[in-house]
Design a protein around this motif. Structure first.
Motif, PDB file in Angstrom:
ATOM      1  N   ARG A  45      44.721  44.153  28.433  1.00 44.70           N
ATOM      2  CA  ARG A  45      46.179  43.945  28.514  1.00 44.70           C
ATOM      3  C   ARG A  45      46.743  44.585  29.773  1.00 44.70           C
ATOM      4  O   ARG A  45      47.601  44.002  30.437  1.00 44.70           O
ATOM      5  CB  ARG A  45      46.871  44.550  27.293  1.00 44.70           C
ATOM      6  N   LEU A  46      46.285  45.783  30.075  1.00 39.76           N
ATOM      7  CA  LEU A  46      46.760  46.454  31.287  1.00 39.76           C
ATOM      8  C   LEU A  46      46.365  45.670  32.537  1.00 39.76           C
ATOM      9  O   LEU A  46      47.166  45.543  33.469  1.00 39.76           O
ATOM     10  CB  LEU A  46      46.201  47.873  31.369  1.00 39.76           C
ATOM     11  N   GLY A  52      49.923  40.393  36.747  1.00 35.10           N
ATOM     12  CA  GLY A  52      51.248  39.764  36.744  1.00 35.10           C
ATOM     13  C   GLY A  52      52.200  40.464  37.701  1.00 35.10           C
ATOM     14  O   GLY A  52      52.954  39.814  38.437  1.00 35.10           O
ATOM     15  N   CYS A  53      52.144  41.780  37.720  1.00 39.85           N
ATOM     16  CA  CYS A  53      52.990  42.543  38.648  1.00 39.85           C
ATOM     17  C   CYS A  53      52.607  42.255  40.095  1.00 39.85           C
ATOM     18  O   CYS A  53      53.463  42.144  40.971  1.00 39.85           O
ATOM     19  CB  CYS A  53      52.888  44.035  38.365  1.00 39.85           C
ATOM     20  N   ARG A  54      51.309  42.138  40.358  1.00 35.94           N
ATOM     21  CA  ARG A  54      50.847  41.820  41.712  1.00 35.94           C
ATOM     22  C   ARG A  54      51.362  40.462  42.173  1.00 35.94           C
ATOM     23  O   ARG A  54      51.851  40.313  43.294  1.00 35.94           O
ATOM     24  CB  ARG A  54      49.317  41.813  41.756  1.00 35.94           C
ATOM     25  N   ARG A  55      51.235  39.467  41.295  1.00 35.73           N
ATOM     26  CA  ARG A  55      51.715  38.122  41.654  1.00 35.73           C
ATOM     27  C   ARG A  55      53.216  38.148  41.921  1.00 35.73           C
ATOM     28  O   ARG A  55      53.697  37.553  42.888  1.00 35.73           O
ATOM     29  CB  ARG A  55      51.397  37.139  40.534  1.00 35.73           C
ATOM     30  N   HIS A  56      53.940  38.830  41.073  1.00 34.07           N
ATOM     31  CA  HIS A  56      55.389  38.937  41.243  1.00 34.07           C
ATOM     32  C   HIS A  56      55.722  39.603  42.575  1.00 34.07           C
ATOM     33  O   HIS A  56      56.608  39.157  43.301  1.00 34.07           O
ATOM     34  CB  HIS A  56      55.981  39.730  40.075  1.00 34.07           C
ATOM     35  N   HIS A  57      55.001  40.662  42.901  1.00 32.48           N
ATOM     36  CA  HIS A  57      55.241  41.377  44.158  1.00 32.48           C
ATOM     37  C   HIS A  57      54.975  40.480  45.361  1.00 32.48           C
ATOM     38  O   HIS A  57      55.753  40.462  46.320  1.00 32.48           O
ATOM     39  CB  HIS A  57      54.351  42.622  44.233  1.00 32.48           C
TER      40      HIS A  57
END
Length: 126
Positions: A45-46, A52-57
C-alpha cells in the motif's frame, strides 16, 4: 488510515503495536485475528501511495514549468513595453522642453536588441 491498532505500552515502558507479541498482555491472540494487516500488505500500500504521489508530482511539475515560462514571457513583454514608453516620454520631454526638433533616436536601442538582451539575461538566470 484507520487500519492499524493503537500502540499499547508494555510493563517495562516499551511500546508494542501488536498485543499478541506482548507476552505480558495476558491474552495471546494470533496476529491474523487482531485485524492488523500483514507487513507485505502495508508495504505494498505504501509503495502504491508513493508511486501515486510521484506521478502527481511529475504532472504538477511539468504544468508549473510551463506556467513559469509563460509568466516570464509576459513579464519580458511588459518590461519591453515599459521601457519603450519611458523612452517615448523622454523624447517628448526633450523635444517639448528645449524647443528643438532633434530627438534622441540615436540613443534608443531598437526593441529587438532590448528583448534579446532581456532574453539572454533570463536564460543566464535560469
Amino acid at each position: 488510515m484507520g487500519d492499524f491498532a493503537s500502540p499499547a505500552a508494555g510493563p517495562n515502558g516499551s511500546i508494542c503495536i501488536n498485543n499478541s507479541m506482548n507476552p505480558a498482555a495476558g491474552n495471546v491472540v494470533p496476529a491474523g485475528a487482531v485485524g492488523i494487516p500483514k507487513h507485505s500488505t502495508v508495504v505494498e500500500r505504501l509503495r502504491q501511495r508513493i508511486e501515486g504521489c510521484r506521478r502527481h508530482h511529475v504532472n504538477c511539475e511539468s504544468r508549473y514549468q510551463q506556467a513559469h515560462a509563460e509568466q516570464l514571457e509576459i513579464e519580458r513583454r511588459e518590461t519591453v513595453s515599459l521601457y519603450q514608453r519611458s523612452l517615448e516620454q523622454r523624447a517628448k520631454k526633450s523635444a517639448g522642453g528645449s524647443g528643438s526638433s532633434k530627438q534622441p533616436q540615436s540613443k534608443q536601442p531598437d526593441p529587438d536588441s532590448a528583448s534579446s538582451t532581456e532574453q539572454r539575461n533570463n536564460t543566464l538566470i535560469a
